[in-house]
Design a protein around this motif. Structure first.
Motif, PDB file in Angstrom:
ATOM      1  N   MET A 106       0.814  -1.214   0.000  1.00 15.59           N
ATOM      2  CA  MET A 106       0.000   0.000   0.000  1.00 15.59           C
ATOM      3  C   MET A 106       0.848   1.265   0.000  1.00 15.59           C
ATOM      4  SD  MET A 106      -3.214  -0.848   2.425  1.00 15.59           S
ATOM      5  CE  MET A 106      -2.304  -0.162   3.762  1.00 15.59           C
ATOM      6  N   LYS A 107       2.081   1.147   0.394  1.00 13.35           N
ATOM      7  CA  LYS A 107       2.967   2.307   0.453  1.00 13.35           C
ATOM      8  C   LYS A 107       3.633   2.584  -0.895  1.00 13.35           C
ATOM      9  CE  LYS A 107       3.642   3.599   4.669  1.00 13.35           C
ATOM     10  NZ  LYS A 107       3.943   4.829   5.101  1.00 13.35           N
ATOM     11  N   HIS A 108       3.391   1.709  -1.851  1.00 11.63           N
ATOM     12  CA  HIS A 108       3.955   1.845  -3.202  1.00 11.63           C
ATOM     13  C   HIS A 108       5.478   1.923  -3.118  1.00 11.63           C
ATOM     14  CE1 HIS A 108      -0.176   2.113  -4.526  1.00 11.63           C
ATOM     15  NE2 HIS A 108      -0.365   2.992  -3.557  1.00 11.63           N
ATOM     16  N   ASP A 109       6.110   2.955  -3.609  1.00 13.65           N
ATOM     17  CA  ASP A 109       7.572   3.046  -3.561  1.00 13.65           C
ATOM     18  C   ASP A 109       8.084   3.725  -2.291  1.00 13.65           C
ATOM     19  OD1 ASP A 109       8.103   1.707  -5.918  1.00 13.65           O
ATOM     20  OD2 ASP A 109       7.927   3.512  -7.139  1.00 13.65           O
ATOM     21  N   GLU A 110       7.168   4.198  -1.466  1.00 10.87           N
ATOM     22  CA  GLU A 110       7.548   4.862  -0.219  1.00 10.87           C
ATOM     23  C   GLU A 110       8.124   3.821   0.754  1.00 10.87           C
ATOM     24  OE1 GLU A 110       5.153   7.113   3.364  1.00 10.87           O
ATOM     25  OE2 GLU A 110       4.253   7.069   1.364  1.00 10.87           O
ATOM     26  N   LEU A 111       9.153   4.193   1.474  1.00  8.03           N
ATOM     27  CA  LEU A 111       9.774   3.282   2.432  1.00  8.03           C
ATOM     28  C   LEU A 111       8.938   3.162   3.699  1.00  8.03           C
ATOM     29  CD1 LEU A 111      13.527   4.338   2.134  1.00  8.03           C
ATOM     30  CD2 LEU A 111      12.436   2.318   1.161  1.00  8.03           C
ATOM     31  N   SER A 112       8.925   1.979   4.251  1.00 11.27           N
ATOM     32  CA  SER A 112       8.277   1.712   5.530  1.00 11.27           C
ATOM     33  C   SER A 112       9.344   1.237   6.498  1.00 11.27           C
ATOM     34  CB  SER A 112       7.227   0.610   5.371  1.00 11.27           C
ATOM     35  OG  SER A 112       6.257   0.961   4.427  1.00 11.27           O
ATOM     36  N   SER A 113       9.007   1.218   7.765  1.00 11.37           N
ATOM     37  CA  SER A 113       9.942   0.702   8.756  1.00 11.37           C
ATOM     38  C   SER A 113       9.298  -0.462   9.505  1.00 11.37           C
ATOM     39  CB  SER A 113      10.344   1.790   9.747  1.00 11.37           C
ATOM     40  OG  SER A 113       9.267   2.099  10.601  1.00 11.37           O
ATOM     41  N   ILE A 114      10.155  -1.302  10.056  1.00 12.10           N
ATOM     42  CA  ILE A 114       9.658  -2.409  10.863  1.00 12.10           C
ATOM     43  C   ILE A 114       8.899  -1.850  12.064  1.00 12.10           C
ATOM     44  CG2 ILE A 114      10.370  -4.307  12.373  1.00 12.10           C
ATOM     45  CD1 ILE A 114      12.619  -4.870  10.323  1.00 12.10           C
ATOM     46  N   LYS A 115       9.399  -0.777  12.632  1.00 20.01           N
ATOM     47  CA  LYS A 115       8.743  -0.158  13.786  1.00 20.01           C
ATOM     48  C   LYS A 115       7.325   0.281  13.437  1.00 20.01           C
ATOM     49  CE  LYS A 115       9.110   3.490  17.143  1.00 20.01           C
ATOM     50  NZ  LYS A 115       9.453   4.849  17.391  1.00 20.01           N
ATOM     51  N   GLU A 116       7.191   0.925  12.300  1.00 18.02           N
ATOM     52  CA  GLU A 116       5.889   1.416  11.825  1.00 18.02           C
ATOM     53  C   GLU A 116       4.905   0.247  11.633  1.00 18.02           C
ATOM     54  OE1 GLU A 116       5.066   3.284   7.455  1.00 18.02           O
ATOM     55  OE2 GLU A 116       6.953   3.822   8.386  1.00 18.02           O
TER      56      GLU A 116
END
Length: 144
Positions: A19-29
């Motif tokens: 769902m974040k597409h190319d945006e980075l996510s974090s494990i914490k998030e």
């Protein structure tokens, strides 16, 4: 049929990053969104990265994202890889089968047919199918 939490969490990581597409996510998030241990998610992210489903970017501005397009990630494939053992009954495992009726038993054939149907259904879906309702998912996850 019950899937392991490991498989469930792997699918959740893929849904989130999809769902974040190319945006980075974090494990914490992701951990905070699903209320799952960061340590446990770290192991799952490591494996998904190793398998080529997600990529990890190290460093201060790093994170994780999908390594493939959502429509290229098959749900059935993910489940098979993460589960790695679909021994439903002792008779499914020829090495430890001690059931005396096994040679004549029809139950193993019925359950094998059900297992094949289970896999066939999952094989019809991709990650893209799981995030088609992105707006609604984002609402429940608290993602803008």
């Amino acid at each position: 049929m019950q899937l392991k939490k490991y498989t469930d969490y792997a699918l959740r990581v893929l849904i989130y990053t999809g769902m974040k597409h190319d945006e980075l996510s974090s494990i914490k998030e992701i951990s905070e969104t699903y209320s799952i241990s960061q340590h446990h998610l770290g192991k799952i992210v490591f494996e998904l990265n190793k398998l080529g489903f997600i990529e990890t970017i190290r460093g201060r501005y790093g994170g994780i994202r999908l390594a493939k397009k959502p429509e290229e990630i098959n749900v059935g494939q993910i489940v098979r890889i993460m589960e790695n053992d679909f021994t439903l009954l002792e008779c499914f495992d020829k090495g430890t089968n001690h059931c005396v009726i096994s040679p004549a038993c029809k139950l193993k054939h019925v359950l094998n047919e059900a297992l094949q149907a289970f896999h066939q259904v999952l094989d019809q879906y991709t990650l893209n199918d799981l995030i088609i309702n992105e707006k609604e998912l984002r609402h429940f996850m608290g993602i803008n």
